[in-house]
Design a protein around this motif. Sequence first.
Motif, PDB file in Angstrom:
ATOM      1  N   THR A   5       0.786  -1.209   0.019  1.00  0.00           N
ATOM      2  CA  THR A   5      -0.197   0.008   0.073  1.00  0.00           C
ATOM      3  C   THR A   5       0.704   1.289   0.086  1.00  0.00           C
ATOM      4  O   THR A   5       1.727   1.425   1.048  1.00  0.00           O
ATOM      5  CB  THR A   5      -0.957  -0.003   1.214  1.00  0.00           C
ATOM      6  N   ARG A   9      -3.035   5.657   0.592  1.00  0.00           N
ATOM      7  CA  ARG A   9      -4.241   4.700   0.821  1.00  0.00           C
ATOM      8  C   ARG A   9      -4.861   4.549  -0.531  1.00  0.00           C
ATOM      9  O   ARG A   9      -5.767   3.845  -0.347  1.00  0.00           O
ATOM     10  CB  ARG A   9      -4.678   5.286   1.868  1.00  0.00           C
ATOM     11  N   VAL A  12      -2.997   0.205  -4.134  1.00  0.00           N
ATOM     12  CA  VAL A  12      -2.699  -0.809  -3.773  1.00  0.00           C
ATOM     13  C   VAL A  12      -2.278  -2.096  -4.844  1.00  0.00           C
ATOM     14  O   VAL A  12      -2.944  -1.933  -5.930  1.00  0.00           O
ATOM     15  CB  VAL A  12      -3.896  -1.519  -3.129  1.00  0.00           C
ATOM     16  N   LEU A  66      -8.791   1.499  -0.233  1.00  0.00           N
ATOM     17  CA  LEU A  66      -8.576   0.803   1.080  1.00  0.00           C
ATOM     18  C   LEU A  66      -9.411   1.291   1.882  1.00  0.00           C
ATOM     19  O   LEU A  66      -9.702   2.518   2.312  1.00  0.00           O
ATOM     20  CB  LEU A  66      -7.120   1.110   1.492  1.00  0.00           C
ATOM     21  N   SER A  68      -9.338  -0.212   5.300  1.00  0.00           N
ATOM     22  CA  SER A  68      -9.110  -0.567   6.573  1.00  0.00           C
ATOM     23  C   SER A  68      -7.677  -1.194   6.561  1.00  0.00           C
ATOM     24  O   SER A  68      -7.404  -1.869   5.556  1.00  0.00           O
ATOM     25  CB  SER A  68     -10.023  -1.254   7.734  1.00  0.00           C
ATOM     26  N   THR A  69      -6.849  -0.778   7.628  1.00  0.00           N
ATOM     27  CA  THR A  69      -5.629  -1.478   7.529  1.00  0.00           C
ATOM     28  C   THR A  69      -5.324  -2.613   8.788  1.00  0.00           C
ATOM     29  O   THR A  69      -4.405  -3.218   8.871  1.00  0.00           O
ATOM     30  CB  THR A  69      -4.449  -0.613   7.795  1.00  0.00           C
ATOM     31  N   ASP A  70      -6.444  -2.509   9.575  1.00  0.00           N
ATOM     32  CA  ASP A  70      -6.599  -3.301  10.995  1.00  0.00           C
ATOM     33  C   ASP A  70      -8.114  -3.443  11.316  1.00  0.00           C
ATOM     34  O   ASP A  70      -8.507  -2.772  12.114  1.00  0.00           O
ATOM     35  CB  ASP A  70      -5.729  -2.752  12.146  1.00  0.00           C
ATOM     36  N   TRP A  72      -7.081  -5.426   7.779  1.00  0.00           N
ATOM     37  CA  TRP A  72      -6.849  -5.088   6.397  1.00  0.00           C
ATOM     38  C   TRP A  72      -8.173  -5.318   5.433  1.00  0.00           C
ATOM     39  O   TRP A  72      -8.468  -6.540   5.394  1.00  0.00           O
ATOM     40  CB  TRP A  72      -5.736  -5.454   5.819  1.00  0.00           C
ATOM     41  N   CYS A  73      -8.551  -4.432   4.666  1.00  0.00           N
ATOM     42  CA  CYS A  73      -9.726  -4.432   3.860  1.00  0.00           C
ATOM     43  C   CYS A  73      -9.588  -3.489   2.630  1.00  0.00           C
ATOM     44  O   CYS A  73      -9.537  -2.583   2.969  1.00  0.00           O
ATOM     45  CB  CYS A  73     -11.157  -4.406   4.512  1.00  0.00           C
ATOM     46  N   LEU A  74     -10.029  -4.180   1.510  1.00  0.00           N
ATOM     47  CA  LEU A  74      -9.961  -3.245   0.377  1.00  0.00           C
ATOM     48  C   LEU A  74     -11.083  -3.399  -0.254  1.00  0.00           C
ATOM     49  O   LEU A  74     -11.972  -4.425  -0.446  1.00  0.00           O
ATOM     50  CB  LEU A  74      -8.959  -3.801  -0.579  1.00  0.00           C
ATOM     51  N   ARG A  90      -9.680  -9.464   1.365  1.00  0.00           N
ATOM     52  CA  ARG A  90      -8.756  -9.191   2.377  1.00  0.00           C
ATOM     53  C   ARG A  90      -7.237  -9.275   1.858  1.00  0.00           C
ATOM     54  O   ARG A  90      -6.812  -9.117   0.930  1.00  0.00           O
ATOM     55  CB  ARG A  90      -8.841 -10.711   3.002  1.00  0.00           C
ATOM     56  N   ALA A  91      -6.518  -9.155   2.950  1.00  0.00           N
ATOM     57  CA  ALA A  91      -5.034  -9.007   2.753  1.00  0.00           C
ATOM     58  C   ALA A  91      -4.402  -9.961   1.695  1.00  0.00           C
ATOM     59  O   ALA A  91      -3.384  -9.881   0.865  1.00  0.00           O
ATOM     60  CB  ALA A  91      -4.165  -8.864   3.645  1.00  0.00           C
TER      61      ALA A  91
END
Length: 120
Positions: A5, A9, A12, A66, A68-70, A72-74, A90-91
Amino acid sequence: MTPETADDRSAVQFSCDCSRCRAGVDCPATLAVIDHAAVVSFYDDHGQDVTERPLWNVGPEWRERLLSTDPWCLLVSTQLEGDLLELYVRADGTVHDHRRRDGDTATQRETTDIGDDAAA
């Protein structure tokens, strides 16, 4: 498959390595979902075969953002004829969930709502 990333943000890239030949490639997240059953069905319903598109040009109707990073969700989305398909990725590149909205319930998206062109 692992995501890389950028600081903004919005960019990706997934890094994929072949277990047979050890070749690697970085690609937009859209390529990780292009053959997902929901995507193939969505395009088929619009008279298109998404699997026949060249990998270097998946189409301008795709967006990535993106969320969320925690964890992780795209959000990867595509829109055809006013209908919208959203995939939550998912990542590891797998689709966690997806949502489809028909033209009468889908609002016209804007770049600021969904994200940047996946092909960019």
